[in-house]
Design an enzyme around this catalytic site. Sequence first.
Site, PDB file in Angstrom:
ATOM      1  N   LYS A  49     -60.215 -22.741  26.463  1.00  0.00           N
ATOM      2  CA  LYS A  49     -61.380 -23.068  27.294  1.00  0.00           C
ATOM      3  C   LYS A  49     -61.112 -22.731  28.754  1.00  0.00           C
ATOM      4  O   LYS A  49     -61.940 -22.115  29.418  1.00  0.00           O
ATOM      5  CB  LYS A  49     -61.714 -24.556  27.128  1.00  0.00           C
ATOM      6  CG  LYS A  49     -63.003 -24.934  27.795  1.00  0.00           C
ATOM      7  CD  LYS A  49     -63.316 -26.414  27.611  1.00  0.00           C
ATOM      8  CE  LYS A  49     -63.682 -26.712  26.177  1.00  0.00           C
ATOM      9  NZ  LYS A  49     -64.077 -28.125  25.979  1.00  0.00           N
ATOM     10  N   ARG A  97     -62.034 -32.316  30.298  1.00  0.00           N
ATOM     11  CA  ARG A  97     -62.121 -31.869  28.903  1.00  0.00           C
ATOM     12  C   ARG A  97     -60.810 -31.260  28.463  1.00  0.00           C
ATOM     13  O   ARG A  97     -60.159 -30.540  29.220  1.00  0.00           O
ATOM     14  CB  ARG A  97     -63.182 -30.773  28.748  1.00  0.00           C
ATOM     15  CG  ARG A  97     -64.578 -31.202  29.032  1.00  0.00           C
ATOM     16  CD  ARG A  97     -65.458 -29.961  29.111  1.00  0.00           C
ATOM     17  NE  ARG A  97     -66.653 -30.236  29.864  1.00  0.00           N
ATOM     18  CZ  ARG A  97     -67.812 -30.600  29.315  1.00  0.00           C
ATOM     19  NH1 ARG A  97     -67.913 -30.684  28.008  1.00  0.00           N
ATOM     20  NH2 ARG A  97     -68.856 -30.858  30.063  1.00  0.00           N
ATOM     21  N   GLY A 156     -63.885 -30.746  18.475  1.00  0.00           N
ATOM     22  CA  GLY A 156     -64.094 -32.187  18.374  1.00  0.00           C
ATOM     23  C   GLY A 156     -62.830 -32.994  18.106  1.00  0.00           C
ATOM     24  O   GLY A 156     -62.902 -34.185  17.885  1.00  0.00           O
ATOM     25  N   MET A 209     -60.132 -33.421  20.117  1.00  0.00           N
ATOM     26  CA  MET A 209     -59.519 -34.120  21.242  1.00  0.00           C
ATOM     27  C   MET A 209     -60.597 -34.659  22.176  1.00  0.00           C
ATOM     28  O   MET A 209     -61.755 -34.667  21.827  1.00  0.00           O
ATOM     29  CB  MET A 209     -58.533 -33.206  21.929  1.00  0.00           C
ATOM     30  CG  MET A 209     -57.306 -32.978  21.046  1.00  0.00           C
ATOM     31  SD  MET A 209     -56.119 -31.905  21.796  1.00  0.00           S
ATOM     32  CE  MET A 209     -57.067 -30.435  22.004  1.00  0.00           C
ATOM     33  N   ARG A 233     -66.295 -18.639  24.223  1.00  0.00           N
ATOM     34  CA  ARG A 233     -65.105 -18.195  23.483  1.00  0.00           C
ATOM     35  C   ARG A 233     -65.562 -17.224  22.404  1.00  0.00           C
ATOM     36  O   ARG A 233     -66.751 -17.156  22.076  1.00  0.00           O
ATOM     37  CB  ARG A 233     -64.377 -19.370  22.845  1.00  0.00           C
ATOM     38  CG  ARG A 233     -65.245 -20.032  21.820  1.00  0.00           C
ATOM     39  CD  ARG A 233     -64.636 -21.277  21.229  1.00  0.00           C
ATOM     40  NE  ARG A 233     -65.700 -21.898  20.460  1.00  0.00           N
ATOM     41  CZ  ARG A 233     -65.701 -23.125  20.017  1.00  0.00           C
ATOM     42  NH1 ARG A 233     -64.688 -23.905  20.243  1.00  0.00           N
ATOM     43  NH2 ARG A 233     -66.702 -23.578  19.322  1.00  0.00           N
ATOM     44  N   HIS A 281     -71.102 -30.962  14.388  1.00  0.00           N
ATOM     45  CA  HIS A 281     -69.678 -31.113  14.052  1.00  0.00           C
ATOM     46  C   HIS A 281     -69.415 -30.694  12.613  1.00  0.00           C
ATOM     47  O   HIS A 281     -68.507 -29.919  12.318  1.00  0.00           O
ATOM     48  CB  HIS A 281     -69.262 -32.571  14.266  1.00  0.00           C
ATOM     49  CG  HIS A 281     -67.843 -32.850  13.877  1.00  0.00           C
ATOM     50  ND1 HIS A 281     -67.500 -33.310  12.635  1.00  0.00           N
ATOM     51  CD2 HIS A 281     -66.688 -32.696  14.563  1.00  0.00           C
ATOM     52  CE1 HIS A 281     -66.190 -33.447  12.584  1.00  0.00           C
ATOM     53  NE2 HIS A 281     -65.671 -33.079  13.739  1.00  0.00           N
ATOM     54  N   ARG A 308     -42.364  -3.890 -18.815  1.00  0.00           N
ATOM     55  CA  ARG A 308     -41.101  -4.598 -18.755  1.00  0.00           C
ATOM     56  C   ARG A 308     -40.688  -5.025 -20.157  1.00  0.00           C
ATOM     57  O   ARG A 308     -41.489  -5.603 -20.897  1.00  0.00           O
ATOM     58  CB  ARG A 308     -41.240  -5.839 -17.877  1.00  0.00           C
ATOM     59  CG  ARG A 308     -39.932  -6.601 -17.814  1.00  0.00           C
ATOM     60  CD  ARG A 308     -40.028  -7.818 -16.954  1.00  0.00           C
ATOM     61  NE  ARG A 308     -40.785  -8.868 -17.604  1.00  0.00           N
ATOM     62  CZ  ARG A 308     -41.053 -10.038 -17.041  1.00  0.00           C
ATOM     63  NH1 ARG A 308     -40.661 -10.266 -15.802  1.00  0.00           N
ATOM     64  NH2 ARG A 308     -41.719 -10.956 -17.687  1.00  0.00           N
ATOM     65  N   SER A 333     -38.138  -2.857  -8.959  1.00  0.00           N
ATOM     66  CA  SER A 333     -39.293  -3.713  -8.662  1.00  0.00           C
ATOM     67  C   SER A 333     -38.763  -5.119  -8.434  1.00  0.00           C
ATOM     68  O   SER A 333     -38.085  -5.687  -9.302  1.00  0.00           O
ATOM     69  CB  SER A 333     -40.290  -3.697  -9.823  1.00  0.00           C
ATOM     70  OG  SER A 333     -41.355  -4.577  -9.533  1.00  0.00           O
ATOM     71  N   THR A 360     -39.754 -11.311  -7.286  1.00  0.00           N
ATOM     72  CA  THR A 360     -39.479 -12.290  -6.226  1.00  0.00           C
ATOM     73  C   THR A 360     -39.630 -13.732  -6.705  1.00  0.00           C
ATOM     74  O   THR A 360     -39.191 -14.650  -6.009  1.00  0.00           O
ATOM     75  CB  THR A 360     -40.399 -12.035  -5.016  1.00  0.00           C
ATOM     76  OG1 THR A 360     -41.713 -11.780  -5.502  1.00  0.00           O
ATOM     77  CG2 THR A 360     -39.906 -10.858  -4.204  1.00  0.00           C
ATOM     78  N   ASP A 418     -38.191 -14.939  -9.571  1.00  0.00           N
ATOM     79  CA  ASP A 418     -36.816 -15.288  -9.921  1.00  0.00           C
ATOM     80  C   ASP A 418     -35.880 -15.144  -8.729  1.00  0.00           C
ATOM     81  O   ASP A 418     -34.961 -15.942  -8.558  1.00  0.00           O
ATOM     82  CB  ASP A 418     -36.325 -14.409 -11.080  1.00  0.00           C
ATOM     83  CG  ASP A 418     -36.727 -15.011 -12.423  1.00  0.00           C
ATOM     84  OD1 ASP A 418     -36.412 -16.197 -12.652  1.00  0.00           O
ATOM     85  OD2 ASP A 418     -37.373 -14.316 -13.221  1.00  0.00           O
ATOM     86  N   CYS A 428     -43.265  -7.193  -7.886  1.00  0.00           N
ATOM     87  CA  CYS A 428     -44.233  -7.660  -8.881  1.00  0.00           C
ATOM     88  C   CYS A 428     -44.223  -9.172  -9.040  1.00  0.00           C
ATOM     89  O   CYS A 428     -44.890  -9.713  -9.914  1.00  0.00           O
ATOM     90  CB  CYS A 428     -44.019  -6.970 -10.216  1.00  0.00           C
ATOM     91  SG  CYS A 428     -42.401  -7.303 -10.938  1.00  0.00           S
ATOM     92  N   TYR A 451     -45.009  -0.017  -3.050  1.00  0.00           N
ATOM     93  CA  TYR A 451     -46.231  -0.676  -3.526  1.00  0.00           C
ATOM     94  C   TYR A 451     -45.989  -2.161  -3.744  1.00  0.00           C
ATOM     95  O   TYR A 451     -44.846  -2.620  -3.831  1.00  0.00           O
ATOM     96  CB  TYR A 451     -46.733  -0.027  -4.834  1.00  0.00           C
ATOM     97  CG  TYR A 451     -45.835  -0.269  -6.020  1.00  0.00           C
ATOM     98  CD1 TYR A 451     -45.981  -1.414  -6.806  1.00  0.00           C
ATOM     99  CD2 TYR A 451     -44.822   0.624  -6.349  1.00  0.00           C
ATOM    100  CE1 TYR A 451     -45.150  -1.655  -7.888  1.00  0.00           C
ATOM    101  CE2 TYR A 451     -43.975   0.397  -7.420  1.00  0.00           C
ATOM    102  CZ  TYR A 451     -44.139  -0.743  -8.187  1.00  0.00           C
ATOM    103  OH  TYR A 451     -43.316  -1.006  -9.234  1.00  0.00           O
TER     104      TYR A 451
HETATM  105  C1  PEP Z   1     -40.414 -12.388 -11.109  1.00  0.00           C
HETATM  106  O1  PEP Z   1     -39.422 -13.037 -11.424  1.00  0.00           O
HETATM  107  O2  PEP Z   1     -40.818 -12.302  -9.937  1.00  0.00           O
HETATM  108  C2  PEP Z   1     -41.199 -11.697 -12.141  1.00  0.00           C
HETATM  109  C3  PEP Z   1     -42.214 -10.916 -11.795  1.00  0.00           C
HETATM  110  O3  PEP Z   1     -40.893 -11.969 -13.412  1.00  0.00           O
HETATM  111  P1  PEP Z   1     -41.356 -13.298 -14.169  1.00  0.00           P
HETATM  112  O4  PEP Z   1     -42.302 -14.017 -13.281  1.00  0.00           O
HETATM  113  O5  PEP Z   1     -41.970 -12.853 -15.439  1.00  0.00           O
HETATM  114  O6  PEP Z   1     -40.048 -13.995 -14.361  1.00  0.00           O
HETATM  115 MG    MG Z   2     -38.623 -12.740 -13.382  1.00  0.00          MG
END
Ligand code: PEP
Ligand code: MG
Length: 880
Positions: free
Chosen positions: A22, A91, A100, A102, A330, A443, A617, A764, A767, A769, A832, A852
């Site tokens: 503000k 203000r 609203g 504060m 704003r 509000h 897989r 790949s 993430t 695990d 993945c 990707y």
């Molecule tokens: C993972 O582990 O990120 C994965 C894609 O395999 P899953 O979830 O099947 O263990």
């Molecule tokens: Mg896994």
Amino acid sequence: MTRYVYDFTEGNKDLKDLLGGKGANLAEMTRMGLPVPPGFTVTTDACREYLRTGRMPAELLAEVEQHLRQMQNRMNKTFGDAEDPLLLSVRSGAKFSMPGMMETILDIGLNDASVVGLGRQSNDERFAWDSYRRLVQMFGRTVFDVPAAAFDDELAAVGGVGADLSVAQLKDLVLAYKKVFHSHTGRDFPQAPHEQLFLAVGAVFRSWNAERATLYRRQERIPHDLGTAVNVMAMVFGNRGEDSGTGVAFTRDPATGRRGVYGDYLRNAQGEDVVAGIRNTMSLSELATIDPASHRQLLSIMQRLEQRYRDLCDIEFTIENGKLWMLQTRVGKRTPAAAFVIAAQLVDEGTITLDEALQRVTDEQLAQLMFPSFDTAAAPPPLTTGVPASPGAAAGAIVFDSAAAAAATEPVILVRRETNPDDLPGMIAAQGILTSRGGKTSHAAVVARGMGKTCVCGADELVIDGDTFAVAGRILRAGDVISIDGTSGKVYPGSVPVRPSPVVRYFEGEITAHGDPLLAAVERLMIHADHEARLGVHTNADTGADAARARRFGATGVGLCRTEHMFLGDRRELVERLILAEDDASRAEALAALLPLQRADFEELFAAMDGLPVTVRLIDPPLHEFLPPLEELTARVARAEALGEDPGRDGTLLGAVRRMHEQNPMLGLRGVRLGLVIPGLFAMQVRAIAEAAAARVAAGGDPRPEIMVPLVGAVQELETVRAEAEAVLASVPGTPPIRIGTMIEVPRAALTAGQIAGAAEFFSFGTNDLTQMTWGFSRDDVEGAFFGRYLGLGIFAASPFETIDSEGVGELVRIAVERGRAARPDLTVGVCGEHGGDPASVSFFHDAGLDYVSCSPFRVPIARLEAGRAASQAAGSDSR
Ligand code: PEP
Ligand code: MG
């Protein structure tokens, strides 16, 4: 030396960290020569210092006095003067808008003497005493926490709302309010204007840590250590008769993005009355008829503001005796649809580039646009229609207070006359919000839009009475189900069926963008996002239907087909036979029975993704997951034995389950380990892939399968599986080239990625695990168990299973990319795990240089948008 106070003439719009949003914008408007009342901003530094020490820094007091003197000279008035007082508003204004949340205190500087002067000077005693009454009340509530009800009781006792009271009644009321003040605080209402001012500034500082403000920040992910600035401004009055008033306006419609100013004006009213939504307002076009000069000036100012901010702006203004004053501006909040429409409009108007337009929309907004809405053809006649304030379709049981909404376990709709900041917990908990008063700027509307929550407001036919409301000759009670449509404003009895969003239908190819401003904007920005993006977007899909949908949504491959999903349903029995096989011959027989089923699945998938990569897989979970649970089998066998019956197959299965039982199955016999231990299992899957691909080639298709080995931790594991797979592939005539790669989901794999890349053509990142094993968090147990506490303690800002932990897990990703590519420069690298569809994580993967991301079909457009945003970030200037 730290400076704590800046005059409005000194700052500019880029100083939000220091002056708050503000304050920075008031300074900008002052620089632009717009009619802003004189004033100054106390910085966020001062707030942090105050909150740290509990005291006003001494320099601050001196600086405020000095700036006050300047203001007095400029206005030729003295603060709190008994004859012609300068009055101030105080203000809050943090870096990020917290509507609203504060405090604001108006009319600072009035006391027993100056109220008389103000009455004489303005020739309006009623106005003077009404202002004094407001000050005692606001000051008592805000600075000393005097309960609002204590003042309301006095107001009710004299019989009315302020506007109806005589001067004598107002004088009595001031006396009564001062008594209330004394009885709750043990002191008299402060008469010294400077004391009032400093107490008010301190109260605004403290309101940063009020419960509702803290909750709002948590919800909006605003850091808690920023503090708020405080804006001190000369009062201008919208409540000085019929040629005065106060209003709020937007430079475009914040609900749809349509061009043309949009706003509400309230005649003879002060400050917060419009935002509070207490009285019904008139539109800006009505203002044009009652005060054409101010209206014209307002429009020209709004145009200049849009040019300056290069975006939709919202403003607050006051007209005092026919003179227009700007109190705030704003870059305005808007609905997701409006965000897309306005971004595209601004490109058309030559105001911003397409790169900038990408920065003006978010993945969250696109996700919201993909929500379904009500199927109005199947809806009963509406009960009533209110103001469509925040889009979406919400159904739930009626609750009338915020606490009930917060405590509810079923979906609820919070129904209120109007909302105030204390309702925040209930608004967060409810599916939707319905109010009987207030417009699009009330509000309820502002907060709901900010949260992306469905809201209908100003449904003034609703008569709310305790735990019921009456409308259209019906009485509805707490617990009755209603449906509210935040796009049309309609309120329906019961639960109305929903239909898919037009944006989803557009992505599905069922409708075109032609003639629809929203779809045209989405199309335009998605095309640009795809053009800019360096990350590809693949999908996680196990069936032809999912793959086909993801392809329509823009996926350019399948990044993960979890083949174990093909072992479920009526195929379980075949898997059981495989597990129970005691010799090579019966195992080969079981595998041979699975082979044609897998082959058919793959053929369907390859057909759906013809010409694009499909990463299959090999089976990952422990095989005993396909058998009935131990407890269930034990009970069945015990029952049979108690009845003196032969448990038959159950007995055999129980033996197998006991043999294969693991304490930590996630760390046990799964993934590549299973392939190395159960002879023929992976070979069967590879054969199914090869035969399916060969069949597609023979049918004139262009299958691009890839084989991915899960849970590899050492290159030797992969080499063994690879040798077996290559032999199978070579044995199937007509097989197209098939790349073999691995998941990186065990920390050891990331660390030895250089070696592993020797045997893998692609990586790949799994993430899910990788996060589980890096943190040592069981992915199936921890979220409900203790993540709430961890989030509360700030150990992480979001669950690491939702948003990639860039410092820890992310470091392993970076290491693996670097070592993998050093060993094999043409290595393809993707992700993945669930993070592949999370916008913050997508941006991380872009930075980490992946090729990707792969995510579930419905996240594909969102990941595409984020991939484009991440790539164009550097090019666009971020104005919000
Ligand atoms: C993972 O582990 O990120 C994965 C894609 O395999 P899953 O979830 O099947 O263990
Ligand atoms: Mg896994």
